[in-house]
Design a protein around this motif. Structure first.
Motif, PDB file in Angstrom:
ATOM      1  N   ASN A   1       0.818  -1.218   0.000  1.00  0.00           N
ATOM      2  CA  ASN A   1       0.000   0.000   0.000  1.00  0.00           C
ATOM      3  C   ASN A   1       0.849   1.265   0.000  1.00  0.00           C
ATOM      4  N   GLY A   2       2.141   1.107  -0.136  1.00  0.00           N
ATOM      5  CA  GLY A   2       3.018   2.276  -0.110  1.00  0.00           C
ATOM      6  C   GLY A   2       3.281   2.795   1.289  1.00  0.00           C
ATOM      7  N   VAL A   3       2.947   1.998   2.304  1.00  0.00           N
ATOM      8  CA  VAL A   3       3.178   2.420   3.691  1.00  0.00           C
ATOM      9  C   VAL A   3       4.501   1.839   4.171  1.00  0.00           C
ATOM     10  N   THR A   4       5.337   2.714   4.715  1.00  0.00           N
ATOM     11  CA  THR A   4       6.662   2.279   5.141  1.00  0.00           C
ATOM     12  C   THR A   4       6.578   1.450   6.423  1.00  0.00           C
ATOM     13  N   GLN A   5       7.221   0.312   6.395  1.00  0.00           N
ATOM     14  CA  GLN A   5       7.357  -0.544   7.577  1.00  0.00           C
ATOM     15  C   GLN A   5       8.826  -0.527   7.975  1.00  0.00           C
ATOM     16  N   GLU A   6       9.094  -0.591   9.264  1.00  0.00           N
ATOM     17  CA  GLU A   6      10.494  -0.521   9.676  1.00  0.00           C
ATOM     18  C   GLU A   6      10.757  -1.424  10.870  1.00  0.00           C
ATOM     19  N   ARG A   7      12.019  -1.758  11.023  1.00  0.00           N
ATOM     20  CA  ARG A   7      12.444  -2.543  12.168  1.00  0.00           C
ATOM     21  C   ARG A   7      13.836  -2.066  12.511  1.00  0.00           C
ATOM     22  N   LYS A   8      14.063  -1.830  13.796  1.00  0.00           N
ATOM     23  CA  LYS A   8      15.384  -1.334  14.161  1.00  0.00           C
ATOM     24  C   LYS A   8      15.882  -1.978  15.453  1.00  0.00           C
ATOM     25  N   PHE A   9      17.133  -1.712  15.716  1.00  0.00           N
ATOM     26  CA  PHE A   9      17.756  -2.245  16.917  1.00  0.00           C
ATOM     27  C   PHE A   9      18.698  -1.186  17.462  1.00  0.00           C
ATOM     28  N   ARG A  10      18.677  -1.023  18.792  1.00  0.00           N
ATOM     29  CA  ARG A  10      19.654  -0.131  19.429  1.00  0.00           C
ATOM     30  C   ARG A  10      20.444  -0.924  20.446  1.00  0.00           C
ATOM     31  N   LEU A  11      21.720  -0.642  20.507  1.00  0.00           N
ATOM     32  CA  LEU A  11      22.583  -1.359  21.449  1.00  0.00           C
ATOM     33  C   LEU A  11      22.184  -1.040  22.888  1.00  0.00           C
ATOM     34  N   GLY A  12      22.049  -2.087  23.699  1.00  0.00           N
ATOM     35  CA  GLY A  12      21.790  -1.900  25.119  1.00  0.00           C
ATOM     36  C   GLY A  12      22.963  -2.413  25.928  1.00  0.00           C
ATOM     37  N   ARG A  13      22.679  -2.726  27.184  1.00  0.00           N
ATOM     38  CA  ARG A  13      23.757  -3.124  28.082  1.00  0.00           C
ATOM     39  C   ARG A  13      24.209  -4.549  27.780  1.00  0.00           C
TER      40      ARG A  13
END
Ligand SMILES: [Zn+2]
Lengths: 484, 461
Positions: free
Chosen positions: A181-193
């Motif tokens: 549908n032209g809708v952006t999907q995203e997945r991310k990761f941030r470093l933790g402890r």
């Protein structure tokens, strides 16, 4: 320089200042690298140095800062002058809670100072991570690496002198694509402890490979997924959204300056009143929250705050009952006086500034939720009849007194009759803060507890972006509106 | 002062040329002051004077930059900065496109945005202004808060490619005056944005606040039922919604990365209501205009929407390079967004309230803590705050507890847009995260949008 600072402090005291402190940063360095679709768009380094001077005069604060330390006398004079004008409008003369006078130092533990790692090695690591993110289904890949270190001296007119040497590392890895549908999907990761130290050793390639492959796989599932349903159900929050729930509706709500109305003209207040400490049922009895600045590896641990008060581990919510707040020397005095009882016994050591040129204000340290007795994620799913597992912060919007919230998440997995079902996209949930925390029905055990880093918490005017941490278990809340 | 900036940049340029480097030098200086009020006191009175020099070195398609915030007299540190950037660029990675290097073609000095009277305002004068704006309203329960933020910005840039230098100096002030009720927990706000001292006048703020305070004290509070409302947005709410267009609207780089509700196919087509005329317009001094961008490109009026027809995306030079698009002069810290007024003749809240109405109207002055829920659909969410009023059909007024809306910008500025006030004002949306970067959006004072869904309604303020 330290001697010059002490002389200036004495000079202002002789002119009527009742308290003076100075933060001198010989250096604060930042290295940031940012890669988009394999292009290293930014290779940036910054180095800043200067002094910030805080003066209390007739119960009012004045502050002045400059990168030009050659003009020290002018900086101190300006700070005093600012306080003199502020003293013309005082409603509650500022007093500072008692503290121990300290000669001390703090260094964050790190095995490898990231500033000693050659740039080429950092670039190689990013290229490697970027390669793991490559997939026909992935339209946008980004990898960011931010390294900071600072040497800061704190000196005050009460005789404390503290040196801090702090290193932090942050990273963010993200993939996104547009769905049919032209809708952006995203997945991310941030470093933790990870482990007990906070240097370059946190960048373990094998770990990054595992994470990268997982977020790519989850993005692919999102691209083929149906929309999140719109109804009331249980939500099971994984770390990358549970941290934000904690941040926005416990952390910010329990900053004492907000409670006392000092942020009302901008960020907002808090639904919590001074009367509520020791009485308010903030959450179900499964909820125990604490501000713990003593964990070695987190940007929310800094040894001593910018009042010169040592890091502490304090309860905020004890089995559902509100018992503590995030406090500074100034605010605890005012709160106790206004409440006409001793709610707070001294500062909790949470007064921090983001730079030498900003004034310290109450900031979260590591605002953590204690792990519980409801087992693993699998156990929690097995006990859930009609629910959704949510992860990944996408958007957040919170009422001005932190009384209600709306969060958008990256991914959801439906749960029906104790079984994890398929992925849904565009998942959101919302609620009223107290009702929500009182619906906490399961808290994962210690194996589900993880420390998440936050590198972008904004507060104050002039605005300050600070770094902190949240250690949280996986939690379940019941009867929550999703998909709206 | 200007001479010192020029000579500092000159020295850096000469040094880089001696080393055979291709480099750009960006000088940023801010002298900021902020008087902050809370609980009817001055809770903080601060000033910061900071000088930053950013050195970017290029080697073919490699690029690295180093920024120093230090004493301008510390020549040694600045020259070491050039060496550091030159060393970094050796170890960085080539881009897969050729980055454009700043080339200032003519010496460009623009101090038209600088107002000495504003720059020299004393703390005492600011306090007097604040006292006048709140005159007669403070009580033990009703407390004064807000900010008087003002400052001077200097931006200067040059590169090794040419001998010319660009220099821009301007002043700004942002005033927010808030009265908050300590027990009932409501707050009302009046704002003013200033590029010159003559823009500052506490009288309309006092008038606006006293009107709101009167109603918040007298009129019954109400928890609004969920459902659709016809909303009159105030300038601040409109400006904050438009500000999101910088990320998910006409920003070409973000569109290319999938974060826009606008597409290239929509250029030249009717996307928004025919009432919408929007531009990046550096001729409006209230927007703290930057009349050249950091690459040295002239910035004249750049149309974004004309009668709702989308005219095109803006690009940072680096994104224009990356996506092979023509540069648009948008390598700037802030643009000069203007949203033209319409034909509705209402110019103050008092006037709006006294107009006859055939339906209930929700006055929604401010959008608190807004965020993007779905960039591809232009969906935002945020709550009302700082003086919302329910203007009832029968002429009476009620004071609503805060409500949440989660609309799409395409609907708000599209089919649901009913009218725009003729008069506009500059709304200062500066946040000053990091470096001082004043930004104001010129918007209609009032904007009526019909049928906006309220998705959450508080049971208290
Ligand atoms: Zn925050």
């Amino acid at each position: 320089m330290l001697d010059d600072i002490k002389k200036q402090i004495k000079r202002l005291q002789a002119q009527g200042a009742t308290y003076v402190d100075t933060r001198w940063y010989p250096y604060e360095e930042r290295n940031s690298l940012s890669m988009w679709n394999g292009n290293l768009k930014d290779t940036n380094a910054t180095r800043q140095s200067g002094v910030g001077v805080r003066v209390l005069y007739k119960g009012a604060w004045g502050f002045s800062a400059s990168s030009n330390v050659e003009q020290l006398t002018a900086i101190y004079d300006r700070a005093l002058e600012n306080a003199r004008v502020a003293a013309e409008r005082v409603t509650f003369p500022i007093r500072l809670a008692e503290k121990d006078i300290l000669q001390a130092s703090f260094a964050s533990p790190n095995q490898v100072d990231p500033f000693t790692v050659p740039l080429a090695e950092k670039v190689d690591l990013m290229k490697q991570v970027d390669a793991w993110l490559k997939d026909d289904a992935v339209q946008q890949r980004s990898v960011d690496l931010t390294l900071t270190r600072r040497l800061a001296h704190f000196i005050d007119s009460e005789g404390s002198q503290i040196e801090k040497n702090i290193v932090d590392v942050f990273t963010r890895v993200e993939v996104s694509s547009q769905d049919e549908n032209g809708v952006t999907q995203e997945r991310k990761f941030r470093l933790g402890r990870r482990g007990e130290s906070r240097g370059w050793e946190n960048f373990d390639p094998a770990f990054f490979q595992e994470i990268s492959l997982r977020i790519v796989q989850e993005l692919k599932e999102l691209l083929a997924a149906p929309e999140c349903p719109k109804d009331d159900r249980s939500v099971i929050l994984l770390h990358s959204i549970m941290f934000l729930q904690t941040h926005e509706t416990i952390g910010h709500a329990l900053e004492l300056d907000r409670i006392l109305g000092y942020e009302l003209a901008f960020a907002g207040g808090s639904f919590v009143t001074l009367d509520d400490f020791g009485k308010l049922r903030y959450g179900s009895n499964k909820l125990t929250a604490r501000a713990n600045a003593t964990l070695p590896n987190s940007p929310g641990s800094f040894g001593f705050d910018d009042d010169g008060v040592p890091a502490q581990d304090n309860l905020l919510i004890d089995r559902g009952l509100l018992v503590g707040a995030i406090t500074s020397r100034q605010m605890v005095e005012e709160a106790n006086a206004r409440a006409r009882r001793e709610i707070f016994q001294g500062s909790s050591g949470a007064n921090r500034a983001t730079a030498f040129y900003r004034v310290p204000i109450e900031r979260m340290t590591n605002i953590n939720i204690d792990s519980g007795t409801d087992g693993t994620l699998e156990d929690i799913i097995a006990g859930t009849e009609h629910g959704i597992i949510l992860d990944g912060d996408r958007s957040w919007s919170i009422g001005s007194n932190r009384e209600q919230f709306h969060f958008g998440t990256e991914i959801g997995w439906l749960v029906e009759n104790g079984l994890k079902k398929g992925v849904v996209k565009n998942s959101t949930y919302k609620g009223d803060t107290l009702k929500f925390w009182n619906s906490l029905s399961a808290v994962g055990n210690a194996s589900t507890w993880k420390m998440h880093f936050v590198d972008n918490c904004g507060k104050g005017q002039p605005n300050q972006i600070i770094q902190l941490g949240h250690g949280v278990p996986i939690c379940r809340f019941d009867n929550v509106r999703v998909g709206e | 002062m200007k001479e010192i900036v020029f000579s500092t940049l000159e020295q850096l340029r000469n040094y880089a040329r001696q080393q055979g480097l291709t480099a750009t030098f960006l000088y940023r200086e801010e002298d900021s002051s902020l008087m902050r009020f809370a609980n009817s006191a001055i809770s903080l009175n601060t000033n910061e004077h900071l000088i930053a020099i950013e050195i970017t070195v290029y080697d073919g398609s490699r690029r690295a930059s180093y920024e120093v915030i230090a004493s301008p007299g510390d020549q040694e540190a600045l020259l070491r900065g050039v060496d550091t950037a030159a060393e970094m660029v050796k170890h960085t990675m080539p881009l897969d496109y050729a980055p454009t290097v700043t080339a200032i073609k003519i010496d460009f000095v623009d101090e038209s945005g600088f107002d000495a009277a504003l720059a020299e305002m004393s703390s005492q004068q600011k306090l007097e202004y604040f006292n006048a704006a709140a005159a007669g309203m403070e009580t033990g329960e009703l407390r004064l808060g807000g900010i008087f933020s003002s400052g001077i910005n200097v931006l200067a840039i040059c590169s090794t490619l040419t001998d010319q230098t660009q220099y821009i100096k301007f002043t700004d002030a942002q005033v927010n005056v808030v009265l908050s009720h300590a027990v009932d927990k409501w707050e009302v706000l009046a704002e003013q944005s200033a590029a010159r001292k003559t823009d500052l006048d506490p009288t309309p703020l006092q008038d606006h606040l006293s009107f709101l305070v009167e109603h918040y004290r007298q009129d019954p509070p109400i928890q609004l039922p969920l459902g659709k409302y016809d909303i009159i947005f105030g300038a601040s709410a409109t400006a904050h919604m438009l500000h999101f267009m910088h990320w998910i609207g006409f920003n070409g780089g973000l569109m290319k990365r999938g974060y826009s509700f606008l597409s290239e196919a929509e250029i030249g087509t009717q996307v928004l209501s025919p009432l919408v005329n929007m531009a990046d317009d550096t001729s409006d001094y209230r927007t703290f205009p930057l009349r050249q961008d950091l690459i040295g490109m002239d910035r004249s009026r750049y149309p974004l929407f004309e009668k709702g027809i989308f005219r095109g995306f803006t690009y940072l030079q680096d994104e224009a390079d990356e996506f092979a698009q023509p540069a648009t002069g948008h390598t700037v810290y802030h643009d000069s967004l203007t949203f033209a007024g319409g034909d509705h003749p209402v110019s103050s809240l008092r006037q709006l309230v006294s107009e006859p109405r055939d339906t209930d109207l929700l006055y929604f002055p401010y959008l608190h803590y807004a965020n993007i829920v779905n960039p591809s659909r232009g969906v935002l969410t945020g709550s009302s705050r700082f003086g919302a009023l329910l203007l009832k059909k029968d002429g009476t007024i009620a004071v609503p507890f805060n409500v949440r809306i989660s609309p799409s910008l395409k609907d708000i500025l599209g089919s649901q847009l009913a009218w725009l006030s003729r008069e506009s004002e500059a709304n200062n949306i500066s946040l000053s995260y990091g470096a001082r970067n004043p930004q104001a959006i010129v918007v209609p004072k009032f904007m009526r949008v019909n049928g906006v869904e309220i998705t959450h309604s508080n049971s208290s303020y």
